[in-house]
Design an enzyme around this catalytic site. Structure first.
Site, PDB file in Angstrom:
ATOM      1  N   ASP A   1      38.920  43.439  47.245  1.00 14.54           N
ATOM      2  CA  ASP A   1      40.114  43.132  48.609  1.00 14.54           C
ATOM      3  C   ASP A   1      39.184  42.972  49.723  1.00 14.54           C
ATOM      4  OD1 ASP A   1      41.873  43.870  50.730  1.00 14.54           O
ATOM      5  OD2 ASP A   1      42.976  44.613  49.164  1.00 14.54           O
TER       6      ASP A   1
ATOM      7  N   ASP B   1      36.388  38.378  48.950  1.00 15.98           N
ATOM      8  CA  ASP B   1      37.351  37.451  49.664  1.00 15.98           C
ATOM      9  C   ASP B   1      37.758  36.395  48.712  1.00 15.98           C
ATOM     10  OD1 ASP B   1      38.679  35.464  51.159  1.00 15.98           O
ATOM     11  OD2 ASP B   1      37.254  35.733  52.799  1.00 15.98           O
ATOM     12  N   VAL B   2      39.271  36.390  48.659  1.00 12.64           N
ATOM     13  CA  VAL B   2      39.706  35.519  47.294  1.00 12.64           C
ATOM     14  C   VAL B   2      39.489  33.740  47.846  1.00 12.64           C
ATOM     15  CG1 VAL B   2      41.137  37.069  46.490  1.00 12.64           C
ATOM     16  CG2 VAL B   2      41.918  35.439  47.927  1.00 12.64           C
TER      17      VAL B   2
ATOM     18  N   ASN C   1      47.101  39.073  43.095  1.00  8.44           N
ATOM     19  CA  ASN C   1      47.907  39.463  43.808  1.00  8.44           C
ATOM     20  C   ASN C   1      47.736  39.264  45.420  1.00  8.44           C
ATOM     21  OD1 ASN C   1      50.104  41.566  44.727  1.00  8.44           O
ATOM     22  ND2 ASN C   1      48.354  42.615  45.635  1.00  8.44           N
TER      23      ASN C   1
ATOM     24  N   TYR D   1      53.802  29.539  53.084  1.00 10.47           N
ATOM     25  CA  TYR D   1      54.058  30.522  52.188  1.00 10.47           C
ATOM     26  C   TYR D   1      54.961  29.833  50.986  1.00 10.47           C
ATOM     27  CZ  TYR D   1      54.984  35.156  50.726  1.00 10.47           C
ATOM     28  OH  TYR D   1      54.876  36.392  49.666  1.00 10.47           O
TER      29      TYR D   1
ATOM     30  N   THR E   1      56.172  46.954  51.647  1.00  7.62           N
ATOM     31  CA  THR E   1      54.802  46.847  52.035  1.00  7.62           C
ATOM     32  C   THR E   1      54.548  46.634  53.380  1.00  7.62           C
ATOM     33  OG1 THR E   1      54.612  44.568  51.480  1.00  7.62           O
ATOM     34  CG2 THR E   1      54.949  45.881  49.510  1.00  7.62           C
TER      35      THR E   1
ATOM     36  N   LYS F   1      53.580  29.522  47.113  1.00  9.04           N
ATOM     37  CA  LYS F   1      54.032  30.432  46.012  1.00  9.04           C
ATOM     38  C   LYS F   1      54.804  29.348  45.080  1.00  9.04           C
ATOM     39  CE  LYS F   1      52.956  34.435  47.541  1.00  9.04           C
ATOM     40  NZ  LYS F   1      52.059  35.357  46.670  1.00  9.04           N
TER      41      LYS F   1
ATOM     42  N   ALA G   1      60.056  43.344  49.363  1.00  6.33           N
ATOM     43  CA  ALA G   1      59.459  44.874  49.001  1.00  6.33           C
ATOM     44  C   ALA G   1      59.091  45.491  50.035  1.00  6.33           C
ATOM     45  CB  ALA G   1      58.550  44.610  47.698  1.00  6.33           C
TER      46      ALA G   1
HETATM   47  N1  LIG Z   1      56.316  42.263  50.020  1.00  7.33           N
HETATM   48  C1  LIG Z   1      57.007  41.434  49.682  1.00  7.33           C
HETATM   49  O1  LIG Z   1      58.350  41.471  50.145  1.00  7.33           O
HETATM   50  C2  LIG Z   1      56.655  40.394  48.854  1.00  7.33           C
HETATM   51  C3  LIG Z   1      57.506  39.395  48.526  1.00  7.33           C
HETATM   52  C4  LIG Z   1      57.309  38.590  47.392  1.00  7.33           C
HETATM   53  C5  LIG Z   1      55.825  38.402  47.243  1.00  7.33           C
HETATM   54  N2  LIG Z   1      54.832  39.176  47.668  1.00  7.33           N
HETATM   55  C6  LIG Z   1      53.563  39.043  47.328  1.00  7.33           C
HETATM   56  O2  LIG Z   1      53.001  40.184  46.683  1.00  7.33           O
HETATM   57  C7  LIG Z   1      51.636  40.127  46.978  1.00  7.33           C
HETATM   58  C8  LIG Z   1      51.037  41.491  47.760  1.00  7.33           C
HETATM   59  O3  LIG Z   1      51.759  41.530  48.984  1.00  7.33           O
HETATM   60  P1  LIG Z   1      52.185  42.979  49.546  1.00  7.33           P
HETATM   61  O4  LIG Z   1      53.770  42.477  50.065  1.00  7.33           O
HETATM   62  O5  LIG Z   1      51.921  44.074  48.653  1.00  7.33           O
HETATM   63  O6  LIG Z   1      51.424  42.802  50.802  1.00  7.33           O
HETATM   64  P2  LIG Z   1      50.169  43.658  51.412  1.00  7.33           P
HETATM   65  O7  LIG Z   1      49.607  43.282  52.772  1.00  7.33           O
HETATM   66  O8  LIG Z   1      50.504  45.247  51.307  1.00  7.33           O
HETATM   67  O9  LIG Z   1      49.009  43.580  50.140  1.00  7.33           O
HETATM   68  C9  LIG Z   1      48.086  42.267  50.336  1.00  7.33           C
HETATM   69  C10 LIG Z   1      46.716  42.445  50.046  1.00  7.33           C
HETATM   70  O10 LIG Z   1      45.961  41.418  49.994  1.00  7.33           O
HETATM   71  C11 LIG Z   1      44.716  41.566  50.530  1.00  7.33           C
HETATM   72  N3  LIG Z   1      44.087  40.507  51.112  1.00  7.33           N
HETATM   73  C12 LIG Z   1      44.481  39.683  52.230  1.00  7.33           C
HETATM   74  N4  LIG Z   1      43.788  38.709  52.243  1.00  7.33           N
HETATM   75  C13 LIG Z   1      42.790  38.686  51.273  1.00  7.33           C
HETATM   76  C14 LIG Z   1      41.596  37.948  50.959  1.00  7.33           C
HETATM   77  N5  LIG Z   1      41.239  36.817  51.610  1.00  7.33           N
HETATM   78  N6  LIG Z   1      40.781  38.263  49.798  1.00  7.33           N
HETATM   79  C15 LIG Z   1      41.074  39.424  49.092  1.00  7.33           C
HETATM   80  N7  LIG Z   1      42.094  40.366  49.526  1.00  7.33           N
HETATM   81  C16 LIG Z   1      42.963  39.836  50.520  1.00  7.33           C
HETATM   82  C17 LIG Z   1      44.935  42.803  51.719  1.00  7.33           C
HETATM   83  O11 LIG Z   1      43.850  43.353  52.386  1.00  7.33           O
HETATM   84  C18 LIG Z   1      46.059  43.514  51.200  1.00  7.33           C
HETATM   85  O12 LIG Z   1      45.393  44.708  50.410  1.00  7.33           O
HETATM   86  C19 LIG Z   1      51.137  38.802  47.869  1.00  7.33           C
HETATM   87  O13 LIG Z   1      50.704  37.808  47.097  1.00  7.33           O
HETATM   88  C20 LIG Z   1      52.454  38.517  48.677  1.00  7.33           C
HETATM   89  O14 LIG Z   1      52.771  37.259  48.735  1.00  7.33           O
HETATM   90  C21 LIG Z   1      55.357  40.221  48.607  1.00  7.33           C
END
Ligand SMILES: NC(=O)c1ccc[n+]([C@@H]2O[C@H](COP(=O)([O-])OP(=O)(O)OC[C@H]3O[C@@H](n4cnc5c(N)ncnc54)[C@H](O)[C@@H]3O)[C@@H](O)[C@H]2O)c1
Length: 261
Positions: A50, A75-76, A102, A168, A203, A172, A201
């Site tokens: 992360d 950093d991904v 993720n 986005y 978050t 996806k 979700a």
């Molecule tokens: N929350 C929702 O409603 C939802 C819905 C569908 C999909 N998602 C997907 O779920 C996944 C997790 O999202 P979340 O909702 O838990 O959000 P979140 O912001 O809590 O978590 C995202 C994480 O990714 C990390 N991150 C961001 N850029 C990065 C990088 N360049 N390298 C490494 N890490 C990095 C952040 O520091 C964080 O820990 C994402 O792919 C998001 O698109 C979320």
């Protein structure tokens, strides 16, 4: 062809992850953190990648309950950083059995004609290219081992359209089809690749949105509420386990009914 998992200890055992090593990107918070904790609770060694040092908090929580976890600043979007993360799994735990790709960010939503190219590229770099790089470097270790499970995190917005969602939704949808294609490439190498497509979700990614947007998300979800991150983590843990031994190239909706409508 790899044989079906040994189930001599009964079906319940097929959900267990004892002794496996899982790399999870983006597990400082939200779905990734919930997944890291669940995989560790099922017995996996967890390595988090992360950009946010708050990942150390997830590691501490896991260790406080007796689990094995570590994290590496990753950093991904940076290939050498991703490669180093996957190598570290072998150094620290001796294997790389599971990848949960993720990490992701939200986009500045708005009509396409007002989109800024740098915003578009940032979302594509993290949400799509980051997934591809994570898969690539995990596969580098899974292929010689002849086994592995990859779970990519897509979204309902990769399956259906949403007004004012541009980079986005595009990223996806691409993650979903990258998952299908990669799954076919590696199906006979003992490596299963699937994705989850979460609905909305609770978050930090969603908490940062305006109240009216969050109300809209709730009202459009047939269950009438947002998911708890642990509800998404359950599906990820299933796909990562031997319980999902016949699942290849699936995009598993975990969305409170959103895409059933
Ligand atoms: N929350 C929702 O409603 C939802 C819905 C569908 C999909 N998602 C997907 O779920 C996944 C997790 O999202 P979340 O909702 O838990 O959000 P979140 O912001 O809590 O978590 C995202 C994480 O990714 C990390 N991150 C961001 N850029 C990065 C990088 N360049 N390298 C490494 N890490 C990095 C952040 O520091 C964080 O820990 C994402 O792919 C998001 O698109 C979320």
């Amino acid at each position: 062809m790899p044989e079906r998992a040994d189930r001599t200890h009964g079906p319940a055992n097929s959900y267990g992850l004892a002794g496996r090593t899982a790399v999870i990107t983006g597990a400082a918070s939200g779905i990734g953190a919930a997944t890291a904790r669940l995989l560790a609770a099922r017995g996996a060694n967890v390595l988090i990648g992360d950009v946010d040092p708050a990942a150390a908090g997830t590691v501490e929580l896991i260790r406080s309950t007796g689990g094995k976890a570590d994290w590496a600043h990753t950093d991904v979007t940076d290939e050498s950083s991703v490669a180093a993360l996957m190598d570290r799994a072998l150094d620290a735990f001796g294997a790389l059995d599971i990848l949960v790709a993720n990490a992701g960010i939200a986009e500045p939503k708005g009509p396409l004609h007002t989109m800024e190219l740098r915003d578009w590229q940032r979302v594509i770099d993290i949400n799509l290219t980051g997934v591809a790089l994570s898969n690539k470097h995990a596969l580098r270790h899974m292929l010689p081992a002849g086994s592995g499970a990859i779970v990519n995190v897509a979204s309902i917005l990769g399956s259906v359209g949403a007004a004012n969602s541009n980079s986005y939704s595009a990223a996806k949808a691409a993650v979903a089809n990258l998952t299908r294609s990669a799954a076919l490439t590696y199906a006979t190498s003992g490596i299963r690749i699937n994705a989850v497509a979460p609905g909305y979700a609770r978050t930090p990614l969603v908490d940062g949105l305006p109240e009216e947007t969050r109300s809209m998300m709730e009202s459009r979800t047939p269950l009438g509420r947002l998911a708890d991150p642990t509800e998404i983590a359950e599906a990820i843990a299933f796909l990562a386990s031997d319980a999902a031994s016949f699942m290849v190239g699936s995009i598993l909706a975990v969305d409170g009914g959103y895409t059933a409508a």
